[in-house]
Design a protein around this motif. Structure first.
Motif, short mmCIF file in Angstrom:
data_model
loop_
_atom_site.label_atom_id
_atom_site.label_comp_id
_atom_site.label_asym_id
_atom_site.label_seq_id
_atom_site.Cartn_x
_atom_site.Cartn_y
_atom_site.Cartn_z
N PRO A 149 0.82 -1.21 0.00
CA PRO A 149 0.00 0.00 0.00
C PRO A 149 0.86 1.27 0.00
O PRO A 149 2.00 1.27 0.47
CB PRO A 149 -0.80 -0.10 1.30
CG PRO A 149 -0.79 -1.53 1.65
CD PRO A 149 0.53 -2.07 1.15
N LEU A 150 0.28 2.33 -0.53
CA LEU A 150 0.96 3.62 -0.50
C LEU A 150 1.24 4.01 0.94
O LEU A 150 0.44 3.72 1.84
CB LEU A 150 0.08 4.70 -1.14
CG LEU A 150 -0.14 4.58 -2.65
CD1 LEU A 150 -1.16 5.62 -3.11
CD2 LEU A 150 1.16 4.74 -3.39
N PRO A 151 2.34 4.69 1.17
CA PRO A 151 2.66 5.11 2.53
C PRO A 151 1.76 6.26 2.97
O PRO A 151 1.15 6.95 2.15
CB PRO A 151 4.12 5.57 2.42
CG PRO A 151 4.27 6.00 1.01
CD PRO A 151 3.37 5.09 0.22
N GLY A 152 1.71 6.49 4.25
CA GLY A 152 0.95 7.61 4.80
C GLY A 152 1.77 8.89 4.76
O GLY A 152 2.91 8.92 4.30
N ARG A 172 7.35 5.90 -5.05
CA ARG A 172 6.06 5.33 -5.44
C ARG A 172 5.45 6.10 -6.61
O ARG A 172 4.85 5.52 -7.51
CB ARG A 172 5.08 5.32 -4.26
CG ARG A 172 5.49 4.46 -3.06
CD ARG A 172 5.90 3.02 -3.42
NE ARG A 172 4.90 2.26 -4.12
CZ ARG A 172 4.01 1.45 -3.55
NH1 ARG A 172 3.99 1.30 -2.26
NH2 ARG A 172 3.14 0.78 -4.29
N CYS A 179 -3.60 -1.24 -3.51
CA CYS A 179 -2.43 -0.47 -3.06
C CYS A 179 -2.75 0.89 -2.46
O CYS A 179 -1.84 1.69 -2.24
CB CYS A 179 -1.46 -0.31 -4.22
SG CYS A 179 -0.72 -1.88 -4.73
N GLY A 235 -3.38 3.48 0.43
CA GLY A 235 -2.87 3.53 1.79
C GLY A 235 -3.84 4.25 2.72
O GLY A 235 -5.01 4.45 2.39
N PRO A 236 -3.35 4.67 3.87
CA PRO A 236 -4.20 5.26 4.90
C PRO A 236 -4.68 6.68 4.60
O PRO A 236 -5.60 7.17 5.25
CB PRO A 236 -3.31 5.25 6.14
CG PRO A 236 -1.91 5.28 5.60
CD PRO A 236 -1.97 4.51 4.31
N CYS A 240 -1.57 10.32 0.45
CA CYS A 240 -0.13 10.24 0.15
C CYS A 240 0.31 11.43 -0.69
O CYS A 240 0.98 11.28 -1.71
CB CYS A 240 0.18 8.91 -0.54
SG CYS A 240 1.93 8.54 -0.69
N GLU A 261 -7.07 -0.91 3.35
CA GLU A 261 -6.60 0.45 3.58
C GLU A 261 -7.32 1.47 2.70
O GLU A 261 -7.17 2.67 2.88
CB GLU A 261 -5.09 0.55 3.32
CG GLU A 261 -4.24 -0.21 4.30
CD GLU A 261 -4.13 0.49 5.63
OE1 GLU A 261 -4.28 1.72 5.69
OE2 GLU A 261 -3.89 -0.20 6.62
#
Length: 93
Positions: A13-16, A27, A49, A51-52, A55, A82
């Motif tokens: 997943p994409l980072p926060g 990314r 993918c 994320g939270p 991003c 996510e």
């Protein structure tokens, strides 16, 4: 599945927002390397993918290749745990 999609998906997943600038840039570059249109299978894999959060806009960049898939299969169903609001964005679009 093409190697550039496999690479993106393998990184998870994409980072926060707390991720490093280098990590977010990486990314973003990975996404830019994915030519459009994507296959339905690739779109389903990419949909896992999110994320939270957004991003720093990279999540919007992720929406665009998913939308190019030729299949009418609703990609929002493939969105990972996510995805949150991003599954709703895919459903609505």
């Amino acid at each position: 599945m093409r190697p550039e999609v496999e690479t993106f998906v393998a990184d998870g997943p994409l980072p926060g927002r707390d991720a490093s600038e280098d990590g977010i840039d990486q990314r973003d570059r990975q996404l830019a390397a994915i030519s459009r249109p994507v296959t339905s299978g690739e779109a389903a894999a990419l949909a896992t993918c999110f994320g939270p959060d957004d991003c720093y806009g990279v999540a919007w960049t992720l929406v665009h290749p998913i939308e190019t898939a030729p299949s009418p299969v609703p990609q929002w169903k493939a969105a990972g745990p996510e995805a949150g609001d991003w599954a709703e964005v895919l459903r609505a679009r």
